[in-house]
Write a protein that holds these residues in place. Structure first.
Motif, mmCIF file in Angstrom:
data_model
loop_
_atom_site.group_PDB
_atom_site.id
_atom_site.type_symbol
_atom_site.label_atom_id
_atom_site.label_comp_id
_atom_site.label_asym_id
_atom_site.label_seq_id
_atom_site.Cartn_x
_atom_site.Cartn_y
_atom_site.Cartn_z
ATOM 1 N N LYS A 233 1.805 -6.287 -2.869
ATOM 2 C CA LYS A 233 1.157 -5.181 -2.167
ATOM 3 C C LYS A 233 2.197 -4.201 -1.625
ATOM 4 O O LYS A 233 1.875 -3.047 -1.333
ATOM 5 C CB LYS A 233 0.319 -5.711 -1.009
ATOM 6 C CG LYS A 233 -0.824 -6.638 -1.422
ATOM 7 C CD LYS A 233 -1.537 -7.174 -0.187
ATOM 8 C CE LYS A 233 -2.625 -8.162 -0.570
ATOM 9 N NZ LYS A 233 -3.286 -8.744 0.639
ATOM 10 N N LEU A 234 3.442 -4.690 -1.467
ATOM 11 C CA LEU A 234 4.471 -3.893 -0.815
ATOM 12 C C LEU A 234 5.838 -4.193 -1.420
ATOM 13 O O LEU A 234 6.154 -5.348 -1.699
ATOM 14 C CB LEU A 234 4.506 -4.210 0.688
ATOM 15 C CG LEU A 234 5.629 -3.593 1.525
ATOM 16 C CD1 LEU A 234 5.483 -2.082 1.591
ATOM 17 C CD2 LEU A 234 5.627 -4.202 2.936
ATOM 18 N N ASN A 249 9.951 1.974 -8.089
ATOM 19 C CA ASN A 249 9.055 2.874 -7.374
ATOM 20 C C ASN A 249 8.105 3.589 -8.332
ATOM 21 O O ASN A 249 6.933 3.819 -8.014
ATOM 22 C CB ASN A 249 9.861 3.905 -6.591
ATOM 23 C CG ASN A 249 10.641 3.283 -5.445
ATOM 24 O OD1 ASN A 249 10.465 2.111 -5.130
ATOM 25 N ND2 ASN A 249 11.515 4.060 -4.831
ATOM 26 N N LYS A 253 4.126 3.169 -7.916
ATOM 27 C CA LYS A 253 3.210 4.272 -7.639
ATOM 28 C C LYS A 253 2.091 4.342 -8.675
ATOM 29 O O LYS A 253 0.960 4.720 -8.358
ATOM 30 C CB LYS A 253 3.987 5.592 -7.600
ATOM 31 C CG LYS A 253 4.881 5.729 -6.385
ATOM 32 C CD LYS A 253 4.055 5.712 -5.110
ATOM 33 C CE LYS A 253 4.915 5.865 -3.885
ATOM 34 N NZ LYS A 253 4.126 5.886 -2.646
ATOM 35 N N ASN A 256 -0.404 1.610 -7.514
ATOM 36 C CA ASN A 256 -0.896 1.665 -6.130
ATOM 37 C C ASN A 256 -0.257 0.602 -5.233
ATOM 38 O O ASN A 256 -0.917 0.000 -4.384
ATOM 39 C CB ASN A 256 -2.425 1.518 -6.090
ATOM 40 C CG ASN A 256 -3.129 2.690 -6.771
ATOM 41 O OD1 ASN A 256 -2.765 3.849 -6.545
ATOM 42 N ND2 ASN A 256 -4.113 2.391 -7.602
ATOM 43 N N GLN A 258 2.464 -0.108 -2.302
ATOM 44 C CA GLN A 258 3.172 0.600 -1.232
ATOM 45 C C GLN A 258 4.684 0.333 -1.325
ATOM 46 O O GLN A 258 5.114 -0.750 -1.742
ATOM 47 C CB GLN A 258 2.663 0.146 0.129
ATOM 48 C CG GLN A 258 1.215 0.525 0.409
ATOM 49 C CD GLN A 258 1.075 1.984 0.776
ATOM 50 O OE1 GLN A 258 1.621 2.445 1.770
ATOM 51 N NE2 GLN A 258 0.351 2.733 -0.043
ATOM 52 N N VAL A 259 5.481 1.325 -0.905
ATOM 53 C CA VAL A 259 6.937 1.206 -0.939
ATOM 54 C C VAL A 259 7.500 1.619 0.419
ATOM 55 O O VAL A 259 7.140 2.671 0.957
ATOM 56 C CB VAL A 259 7.559 2.087 -2.036
ATOM 57 C CG1 VAL A 259 9.082 1.986 -1.997
ATOM 58 C CG2 VAL A 259 7.034 1.688 -3.414
ATOM 59 N N VAL A 260 8.376 0.778 0.963
ATOM 60 C CA VAL A 260 9.048 1.061 2.227
ATOM 61 C C VAL A 260 10.550 0.955 1.997
ATOM 62 O O VAL A 260 11.027 0.002 1.378
ATOM 63 C CB VAL A 260 8.617 0.080 3.335
ATOM 64 C CG1 VAL A 260 9.523 0.190 4.546
ATOM 65 C CG2 VAL A 260 7.179 0.342 3.739
ATOM 66 N N ASP A 289 6.726 5.379 0.616
ATOM 67 C CA ASP A 289 5.662 5.827 1.512
ATOM 68 C C ASP A 289 6.180 5.978 2.934
ATOM 69 O O ASP A 289 5.689 6.818 3.684
ATOM 70 C CB ASP A 289 4.506 4.825 1.486
ATOM 71 C CG ASP A 289 3.881 4.726 0.113
ATOM 72 O OD1 ASP A 289 3.136 5.643 -0.262
ATOM 73 O OD2 ASP A 289 4.159 3.735 -0.602
ATOM 74 N N LYS A 290 7.163 5.142 3.287
ATOM 75 C CA LYS A 290 7.771 5.202 4.604
ATOM 76 C C LYS A 290 9.268 4.913 4.460
ATOM 77 O O LYS A 290 9.677 4.144 3.598
ATOM 78 C CB LYS A 290 7.150 4.178 5.570
ATOM 79 C CG LYS A 290 5.704 4.432 5.947
ATOM 80 C CD LYS A 290 5.197 3.376 6.932
ATOM 81 C CE LYS A 290 3.774 3.666 7.377
ATOM 82 N NZ LYS A 290 2.804 3.546 6.278
ATOM 83 N N ASN A 313 6.106 10.086 7.587
ATOM 84 C CA ASN A 313 6.742 9.168 6.630
ATOM 85 C C ASN A 313 8.033 8.570 7.176
ATOM 86 O O ASN A 313 8.489 7.526 6.708
ATOM 87 C CB ASN A 313 7.103 9.881 5.316
ATOM 88 C CG ASN A 313 5.912 10.466 4.605
ATOM 89 O OD1 ASN A 313 5.907 11.636 4.264
ATOM 90 N ND2 ASN A 313 4.898 9.660 4.377
ATOM 91 N N THR A 518 1.120 -2.305 6.900
ATOM 92 C CA THR A 518 1.215 -1.742 5.552
ATOM 93 C C THR A 518 0.597 -2.666 4.508
ATOM 94 O O THR A 518 0.096 -2.217 3.479
ATOM 95 C CB THR A 518 2.690 -1.470 5.191
ATOM 96 O OG1 THR A 518 3.268 -0.634 6.198
ATOM 97 C CG2 THR A 518 2.811 -0.767 3.854
#
Length: 519
Positions: A233-234, A249, A253, A256, A258-260, A289-290, A313, A518
């Motif tokens: 998920k991340l 990344n 994307k 779907n 998420q990327v931190v 995303d952040k 962000n 997240t």
């Protein structure tokens, strides 16, 4: 190099990104610009500064070719061993909520396992370890069997390059069809850019596409192999602008995920990795995303020019390790200083200067050190702390080592912050360590050698000293050895460092809370 040449290059990239369809150019369905824009930016910097790459035309001796061949064969063997081990661990692994992308050069802390030694992720390892996959990226530091012996909880993704190569093999021999290239040519020829012709831009971009698209295709295939099975998920990462990470990344994307990103190193307003000029129309952006940043000033630098990120962000989280050492009491600091010095046989009254290295400027630094060493007082001791990517070059630096006077150190010898706290002064060309030294109360001398421009972009002139030459360095060293000058620099540095490293009391708690939300 002119100090503003990087900003000039950035403005040229801006003109191209805002006034052409560069983001729409595709090769085999891949938006290729994201993967070559850093290289193009560097070519523009070289063009503007007239510092074009030079090739050594001297004939190499036979033993050089032989040693390179032996090194290549050694790396192939290590790659295959790591690939086999990585494949076994990957097949045994299940789905994970989080994937941590690990650069081996970030194993710089102390701990029982490799993850516990990761300078950015170790604070969260115990919290997420039961529902996470830890993937070690393929870098020059990967060509070592040491990591195989140190940890059982890391998946080496070398095997995925073999799988990815097989999957992409059929594309490598197909004619390249660059989609939307004619439209780009029409656009760029209408753009008037001072100091650079559109023909040069066209030629360089085409050359970079030719040079890199096979590598990009392979890296995306590698990321797809990994993420299709783990289904996270991340993704948590550093260096989102690097090709291998950017490929993850890109796939994330599309899926779907998420990327931190956690900040790694210095970010200035000319850092191409965080400065995108996205046109108003909808554009696919394989970006985090952040981003967790060390301090407020880095938020300002990112927002000053580009438009791909918003303030929402960019999260100021501080740097847990800096905060840990900031909170240490005076007696413990003195204990660290005396312990490190005793280990190296250095007296507590000796004056210690630590030089931190960068891989790109090795020759310049070694020549500089050779120039200054004959003129440095005998009571001044030198630590040369190698960048993690330079561990294999230790032997080169050892040529300037002197018993009892010049010590070459790596993270395997002792922690960077312990080295700094045992020092009286820090010096570098461009290493981010100069900011960490400021935060810890260690004054800096910056050597004005090629590469120092990223330091000069930041307004710190009142808090650090700059040395224009080896003679000037000796003069600055004499100044900094004066207690009154040192105290001014220490106070100024600590105050200024609060902009770069937030003084949040519990950054780990804040970061964990955001990561949990997240998921």
């Amino acid at each position: 190099m002119k100090e503003n040449v990087k900003l000039e290059a950035l403005n040229i990239v801006r003109e191209i990104e805002e006034k052409t369809n560069i983001y729409d150019i595709e090769v085999i369905g891949i938006k290729i610009w994201f993967f070559i824009r850093v290289y193009f930016y560097l070519e523009v910097v070289n063009f503007l500064s007239k510092e074009l790459h030079k090739t050594n035309t001297h004939n190499k001796k036979f033993y050089t070719y032989l040693s390179n061949l032996i090194l290549f064969l050694e790396r192939i063997v290590i790659f295959l061993i790591r690939a086999a081990v990585g494949a076994v661990r990957f097949l045994k692994s299940g789905n994970s909520s989080i994937v941590f992308l690990i650069d081996p050069s970030d194993y710089r802390d102390r701990g029982n396992s490799l993850i516990e030694r990761h300078i950015f992720f170790n604070s969260f390892y115990s919290y997420f370890k039961n529902d996470s996959s830890f993937l070690e990226l393929l870098t020059l530091q990967s060509f070592s069997l040491r990591n195989l012996l140190d940890s059982n909880d890391i998946i080496f993704i070398d095997f995925a390059f073999i799988v990815g190569f097989i999957r992409t093999l059929r594309y490598l021999f197909l004619p390249k069809n660059i989609v939307n290239w004619d439209e780009f040519l029409n656009d760029i020829r209408k753009v008037n850019i001072d100091g650079i012709q559109s023909e040069w831009i066209e030629k360089e971009i085409l050359k970079l596409i030719e040079r890199h698209f096979k590598k990009v295709l392979l890296e995306i295939s590698v990321a797809d192999v990994i993420l299709q099975k783990i289904k996270p998920k991340l993704i948590v990462e550093t260096r989102s602008y690097n090709g291998e990470v950017l490929a993850f990344n890109y796939v994330a994307k599309k899926s779907n995920i998420q990327v931190v990103e956690f900040q790694h190193g210095i970010i200035t307003e000319s850092h191409i990795g965080y400065t995108y000029f996205v046109p108003k129309k909808s554009v696919f952006l394989p970006l985090p995303d952040k981003i967790f940043l060390f301090g407020d000033v880095f938020v300002d630098f990112i927002l000053k020019r580009g438009n791909a990120f918003t303030r929402e962000n960019l999260i100021v989280s501080g740097f847990p390790k800096i905060n840990k050492y900031r909170s240490i009491g005076k007696s413990e600091l003195e204990y660290i200083k005396s312990s490190v010095r005793a280990k190296l046989g250095i007296g507590i009254m000796d004056f210690v200067v630590t030089f931190t290295t960068q891989p790109f400027y090795r020759n310049e630094l070694i020549r500089f050190l050779k120039d200054i060493l004959p003129f440095i007082p005998q009571n001044v001791k030198i630590f040369v702390k190698l960048h993690p990517r330079e561990i294999s070059n230790r032997g080169i630096y050892e040529t300037i080592a002197e018993k009892g006077r010049v010590f070459v150190l790596t993270d395997e010898d002792m922690d960077l912050y312990q080295v700094l706290l045992a020092s009286d002064t820090h010096s570098t060309i461009s290493s981010t360590v100069f900011l960490e030294a400021m935060a810890l109360g260690i004054p800096n001398i910056i050597m004005e050698l090629p590469g120092f421009e990223s330091v000069s972009e930041i307004n710190l002139q009142d808090c650090i000293l700059f040395a224009k030459s080896s003679e000037d360095f000796i003069e600055k060293l004499r100044l900094i050895m004066r207690e009154d000058i040192r105290n001014v620099l220490i106070y100024c540095g600590k105050e200024k460092a609060k902009q770069f490293y937030s003084t949040l009391k519990n950054p780990e708690k804040d970061i964990l809370s955001i990561l949990e939300r997240t998921l």
